[in-house]
Design a protein around this motif. Structure first.
Motif, PDB file in Angstrom:
ATOM      1  N   ILE A 216       0.873  -1.179   0.000  1.00  0.00           N
ATOM      2  CA  ILE A 216       0.000   0.000   0.000  1.00  0.00           C
ATOM      3  C   ILE A 216       0.904   1.221   0.000  1.00  0.00           C
ATOM      4  O   ILE A 216       1.647   1.453   0.966  1.00  0.00           O
ATOM      5  CB  ILE A 216      -0.952   0.011   1.210  1.00  0.00           C
ATOM      6  CG1 ILE A 216      -1.851  -1.234   1.172  1.00  0.00           C
ATOM      7  CG2 ILE A 216      -1.786   1.307   1.215  1.00  0.00           C
ATOM      8  CD1 ILE A 216      -2.860  -1.315   2.310  1.00  0.00           C
ATOM      9  N   ASN A 217       0.886   1.964  -1.115  1.00  0.00           N
ATOM     10  CA  ASN A 217       1.756   3.134  -1.207  1.00  0.00           C
ATOM     11  C   ASN A 217       1.063   4.339  -0.569  1.00  0.00           C
ATOM     12  O   ASN A 217       0.005   4.750  -1.015  1.00  0.00           O
ATOM     13  CB  ASN A 217       2.108   3.424  -2.677  1.00  0.00           C
ATOM     14  CG  ASN A 217       3.313   4.354  -2.791  1.00  0.00           C
ATOM     15  OD1 ASN A 217       3.794   4.881  -1.769  1.00  0.00           O
ATOM     16  ND2 ASN A 217       3.797   4.557  -3.992  1.00  0.00           N
ATOM     17  N   ASN A 218       1.684   4.850   0.472  1.00  0.00           N
ATOM     18  CA  ASN A 218       1.126   6.034   1.149  1.00  0.00           C
ATOM     19  C   ASN A 218       1.291   7.293   0.297  1.00  0.00           C
ATOM     20  O   ASN A 218       0.674   8.311   0.570  1.00  0.00           O
ATOM     21  CB  ASN A 218       1.818   6.252   2.493  1.00  0.00           C
ATOM     22  CG  ASN A 218       1.612   5.066   3.417  1.00  0.00           C
ATOM     23  OD1 ASN A 218       0.475   4.651   3.642  1.00  0.00           O
ATOM     24  ND2 ASN A 218       2.697   4.498   3.928  1.00  0.00           N
ATOM     25  N   ARG A 219       2.152   7.191  -0.733  1.00  0.00           N
ATOM     26  CA  ARG A 219       2.370   8.339  -1.618  1.00  0.00           C
ATOM     27  C   ARG A 219       1.512   8.197  -2.866  1.00  0.00           C
ATOM     28  O   ARG A 219       1.526   7.157  -3.522  1.00  0.00           O
ATOM     29  CB  ARG A 219       3.844   8.439  -2.008  1.00  0.00           C
ATOM     30  CG  ARG A 219       4.161   9.640  -2.898  1.00  0.00           C
ATOM     31  CD  ARG A 219       5.653   9.767  -3.176  1.00  0.00           C
ATOM     32  NE  ARG A 219       6.402  10.127  -1.996  1.00  0.00           N
ATOM     33  CZ  ARG A 219       7.317   9.342  -1.423  1.00  0.00           C
ATOM     34  NH1 ARG A 219       7.611   8.174  -1.943  1.00  0.00           N
ATOM     35  NH2 ARG A 219       7.948   9.732  -0.338  1.00  0.00           N
ATOM     36  N   ASP A 220       0.780   9.258  -3.177  1.00  0.00           N
ATOM     37  CA  ASP A 220       0.032   9.307  -4.425  1.00  0.00           C
ATOM     38  C   ASP A 220       1.029   9.652  -5.527  1.00  0.00           C
ATOM     39  O   ASP A 220       1.607  10.748  -5.517  1.00  0.00           O
ATOM     40  CB  ASP A 220      -1.053  10.395  -4.317  1.00  0.00           C
ATOM     41  CG  ASP A 220      -1.940  10.441  -5.548  1.00  0.00           C
ATOM     42  OD1 ASP A 220      -1.495   9.966  -6.615  1.00  0.00           O
ATOM     43  OD2 ASP A 220      -3.063  10.950  -5.433  1.00  0.00           O
ATOM     44  N   LEU A 221       1.271   8.728  -6.446  1.00  0.00           N
ATOM     45  CA  LEU A 221       2.305   8.950  -7.461  1.00  0.00           C
ATOM     46  C   LEU A 221       1.891  10.006  -8.493  1.00  0.00           C
ATOM     47  O   LEU A 221       2.687  10.413  -9.329  1.00  0.00           O
ATOM     48  CB  LEU A 221       2.672   7.638  -8.164  1.00  0.00           C
ATOM     49  CG  LEU A 221       3.459   6.617  -7.334  1.00  0.00           C
ATOM     50  CD1 LEU A 221       3.638   5.311  -8.088  1.00  0.00           C
ATOM     51  CD2 LEU A 221       4.831   7.164  -6.931  1.00  0.00           C
ATOM     52  N   GLU A 222       0.641  10.442  -8.428  1.00  0.00           N
ATOM     53  CA  GLU A 222       0.211  11.506  -9.348  1.00  0.00           C
ATOM     54  C   GLU A 222       0.489  12.890  -8.767  1.00  0.00           C
ATOM     55  O   GLU A 222       0.658  13.853  -9.490  1.00  0.00           O
ATOM     56  CB  GLU A 222      -1.281  11.365  -9.657  1.00  0.00           C
ATOM     57  CG  GLU A 222      -1.583  10.096 -10.443  1.00  0.00           C
ATOM     58  CD  GLU A 222      -3.071   9.883 -10.665  1.00  0.00           C
ATOM     59  OE1 GLU A 222      -3.811  10.874 -10.750  1.00  0.00           O
ATOM     60  OE2 GLU A 222      -3.480   8.715 -10.736  1.00  0.00           O
ATOM     61  N   THR A 223       0.510  12.991  -7.436  1.00  0.00           N
ATOM     62  CA  THR A 223       0.664  14.313  -6.798  1.00  0.00           C
ATOM     63  C   THR A 223       1.837  14.370  -5.817  1.00  0.00           C
ATOM     64  O   THR A 223       2.193  15.445  -5.357  1.00  0.00           O
ATOM     65  CB  THR A 223      -0.600  14.660  -5.982  1.00  0.00           C
ATOM     66  OG1 THR A 223      -0.748  13.646  -4.960  1.00  0.00           O
ATOM     67  CG2 THR A 223      -1.836  14.685  -6.854  1.00  0.00           C
TER      68      THR A 223
END
Ligand SMILES: O=P(O)(O)OC[C@@H](O)[C@@H](O)c1c[nH]c2ccccc12
Length: 310
Positions: A216-223
């Motif tokens: 589960i990536n806590n970072r939104d790779l779009e923002t």
């Protein structure tokens, strides 16, 4: 799927309208799209250098990969640590002046990492497959190839350079691709870490047979926005299916201190993936005699254990 794989081509041929559509649709909407569009070209270049059949021959000669998932289940720490060999990121640039991947990898291994993640994306993360090979030569523990996989070719390339596990990002792959790539990864004896960021993606991934390791990536790779609550809310929403399927969850990104580790562990993450907070050069670090001492101190702090308690 949130990401368009290619710039879309205009559907109409009226010249002015076509111009407008092209300018709008031929620009990536966010960094993830930009990375993926560039990755297409990078993979083309790799194929020109080394055809798939050559890679497959190299892979056939290797001894079998290590069991990445078993290493996380056994975990040298609780939760188990996947430490990332990460030189730079698109949002933060370079994390340190001098970067010696072998030294960093050995320090991580000795200081308590159960597995390592190695970034191989060149343009945006300043990683590389030569770094993966160097790390493979330097440590015993299992390695994850961290890249933006769009084609099976990249899975063979990861294996040829010593990876035991490969990251698959749900935001850039269809269910069909995810299922197909998982089959290839398993056939090679490797582990797939399937990364999600939204509940929709988690639901897609849970429905694919054979998925046993989810990140589960806590970072939104779009923002690039980071929020540890992403791990907590997604696990919370799907506790039962995750448990019933025996899926091990890795909480990825933005983990900086013992409170962060405790929060995601409490939510049910059995492993954490940490890059920046371990690799970053702090202004007060000059007194560390060695990379090992540095990493040992940082990892001790992360797990709230007394100094040097390995
Ligand atoms: O440096 P951090 O915030 O500790 O994050 C590590 C890792 O989770 C992050 O590098 C990552 C997670 N998923 C990715 C996909 C591609 C590239 C990078 C990543």
């Amino acid at each position: 799927m949130r990401i368009r794989r290619h710039p879309s081509s205009p559907a109409v041929s009226i010249r002015e309208l076509q111009y407008q559509i092209q300018t709008q649709d031929s620009q990536p909407q966010n960094i993830l799209e930009e990375i993926v569009w560039h990755k297409e070209k990078e993979v083309d270049r790799f194929r020109d250098q080394t055809p798939l059949s050559d890679l497959q021959q190299q892979v056939a000669k290797l001894s079998p990969p290590q069991d990445f998932l078993a290493a996380l289940r056994q975990g040298k720490t609780t939760p188990a640590l996947i430490a990332e060999v990460k030189k730079a990121s698109p949002s933060k640039g370079q994390f340190r002046d001098t970067f010696h991947p072998e030294e960093i990898a050995q320090a991580y291994e000795r200081a308590g990492a159960s597995c390592l993640s190695v970034l191989t994306d060149q343009k945006f993360f300043q990683g590389g497959f030569e770094i993966l090979s160097q790390v493979r030569e330097s440590v015993q523990i299992p390695l994850l190839c961290k890249d933006f996989v769009l084609y099976p070719y990249q899975i063979y390339k990861a294996r040829a350079h010593g990876a035991d596990a490969v990251l698959l990002i749900a935001a850039v792959l269809s269910n069909q691709d995810l299922a197909y790539f998982m089959k290839i990864i398993k056939a090679l004896g490797m582990t797939a870490l399937v990364e999600v960021h939204t509940l929709e993606e988690l639901d897609r991934v849970i429905s694919i047979p054979g998925v046993d390791l989810v990140g589960i990536n806590n970072r939104d790779l779009e923002t690039f926005h980071v929020d540890l609550a992403v791990t907590c809310s997604l696990i919370d929403a799907r506790v039962n299916p995750l448990r019933d399927r025996g899926i091990l969850v890795v909480s990825e990104s933005g983990i900086h201190g013992p409170q962060d580790v405790a929060a995601v562990a409490q939510a049910g993450a059995q492993a954490i993936l940490v890059g920046e907070s371990l690799i970053k050069q702090e202004s007060d670090e000059s007194h560390f005699a060695s990379e090992l001492e540095r990493m040992q101190t940082k990892i001790d702090r992360l797990f709230n254990r007394p100094a040097g308690n390995l």
